[in-house]
Design a protein around this motif. Structure first.
Motif, short mmCIF file in Angstrom:
data_model
loop_
_atom_site.label_atom_id
_atom_site.label_comp_id
_atom_site.label_asym_id
_atom_site.label_seq_id
_atom_site.Cartn_x
_atom_site.Cartn_y
_atom_site.Cartn_z
N LYS A 8 1.23 -1.18 0.06
CA LYS A 8 0.15 -0.18 -0.13
C LYS A 8 0.94 1.30 0.02
N PRO A 9 1.84 1.01 -0.93
CA PRO A 9 2.40 2.42 -0.65
C PRO A 9 1.62 3.89 -1.18
N GLN A 10 1.18 3.50 -2.05
CA GLN A 10 -0.16 5.30 -2.06
C GLN A 10 -0.28 5.20 -1.01
N LEU A 11 -1.12 4.57 -0.24
CA LEU A 11 -2.00 4.79 0.81
C LEU A 11 -0.60 5.58 1.67
N VAL A 12 0.00 5.21 1.96
CA VAL A 12 1.11 5.96 2.59
C VAL A 12 1.57 6.73 2.69
N PHE A 13 1.32 7.05 1.38
CA PHE A 13 2.25 8.95 0.46
C PHE A 13 1.41 9.55 0.79
N HIS A 14 -0.45 8.99 0.35
CA HIS A 14 -1.40 10.11 0.78
C HIS A 14 -1.60 10.38 1.80
N LEU A 15 -1.14 9.84 3.22
CA LEU A 15 -1.73 9.64 4.65
C LEU A 15 -0.63 10.19 5.15
N LEU A 16 0.29 10.16 4.15
CA LEU A 16 1.79 11.42 4.90
C LEU A 16 1.62 12.76 4.63
N ILE A 17 0.52 12.88 3.49
CA ILE A 17 0.60 14.47 3.08
C ILE A 17 -0.74 15.39 3.73
N ILE A 18 -1.26 14.27 3.99
CA ILE A 18 -2.03 14.73 5.39
C ILE A 18 -1.40 14.93 6.45
N LEU A 19 -0.40 14.55 6.97
CA LEU A 19 -0.68 15.12 8.25
C LEU A 19 0.71 16.84 7.65
N LEU A 20 1.63 16.27 7.26
CA LEU A 20 2.07 17.52 6.58
C LEU A 20 2.01 18.39 6.52
N SER A 21 0.30 18.71 5.49
CA SER A 21 -0.70 19.46 4.75
C SER A 21 -0.89 20.45 6.42
N PHE A 22 -1.23 19.35 7.61
CA PHE A 22 -2.06 19.83 8.70
C PHE A 22 -0.38 20.78 9.01
N VAL A 23 0.69 20.54 9.38
CA VAL A 23 1.55 20.61 9.58
C VAL A 23 2.08 22.19 9.09
N LEU A 24 1.90 21.90 7.79
CA LEU A 24 1.91 23.27 7.12
C LEU A 24 1.43 24.22 6.87
N GLY A 25 0.07 23.77 7.33
CA GLY A 25 -1.31 25.11 7.96
C GLY A 25 -0.80 25.81 9.05
N ALA A 26 -0.35 24.82 10.14
CA ALA A 26 0.19 25.46 11.16
C ALA A 26 1.26 26.47 10.73
N ALA A 27 2.12 26.26 10.24
CA ALA A 27 3.50 27.40 10.36
C ALA A 27 3.05 28.18 9.83
#
Length: 221
Positions: free
Chosen positions: A56-75
């Motif tokens: 499930k590499p695509q799912l892992v990448f997708h969830l990672l981007i969601i996490l990083l997007s939240f952090v980017l918004g906070a940044a």
């Protein structure tokens, strides 16, 4: 900390919580039952998917981007906001406009069946959570309720021991809870009619808050 905040903060917290509740309801109803206003569930899904990385590499990448997007918004909030006290004249309106644009983009992208919309929604929630946390010292959170319910439990326990109950804080927490649940209910009720376009309502609400803030700032000038 809360006693130093202006009285209009309750109304703003209620609306922001309603926005987050609506966004989260849309995520749960329309994106594989996935919450977007907070990261606990997403981080857990990421941990589970990471154990199946090869399949499930695509799912892992997708969830990672969601996490990083939240952090980017906070940044982004961290870049625009200076200091940890609520003060008219700071870039709260700018952040609200950016959040409105992100939510509108999320509505458009998700309607077009593009996962990038989920990243926009996550970034918007990260930005909002950081905005509120910055000026409240983490007393107020509007994108999730775990901390609110925990604080209410702590206050109830202290009250049972005989300590004074901070009625304003209790009232604020109840407003946030009602706002989040109310926003989620609105999202659920309108989902069958509007699908992902419900997020446009959240974007409009952010824009209205930005205009109200500008009016308050001009009145105090």
């Amino acid at each position: 900390m809360l006693n130093r905040l202006p009285r209009w903060i309750e109304a703003g917290a209620f609306v922001l919580a309603a926005i987050a509740g609506l966004v989260n309801a849309v995520g749960l109803l329309g994106v594989a039952h996935q919450a977007v206003s907070h990261l606990s569930g997403t981080a857990t899904l990421f941990a589970i998917a990471a154990t199946e990385l090869q399949s499930k590499p695509q799912l892992v990448f997708h969830l990672l981007i969601i996490l990083l997007s939240f952090v980017l918004g906070a940044a982004i909030s961290g870049v625009l906001l200076h200091g940890q006290t609520l003060k008219l004249g700071r870039h709260y309106d700018t952040l609200l406009w950016v959040e409105a644009l992100l939510l509108a983009a999320a509505a458009w992208l998700l309607t077009a069946d593009l996962q990038a919309g989920l990243y926009c929604a996550s970034m918007a929630c990260g930005m909002q959570n950081a905005l509120v946390t910055n000026y409240s010292g983490a007393i107020i959170r509007t994108t999730h309720l775990t901390g609110i319910f925990t604080d209410l439990g702590l206050m109830l326990g202290a009250w049972c021991r005989g300590e004074r109950l901070d009625k304003r804080k209790v009232g604020l927490f109840l407003l946030i809870i009602c706002g989040f649940i109310g926003g989620g209910s609105v999202g659920a009720l309108l989902w069958p009619l509007l699908s992902f376009q419900v997020l446009y309502l959240a974007a409009i609400a952010c824009g209205v808050l930005a205009l109200i803030y500008l009016r308050l700032r001009h009145q105090s000038a």
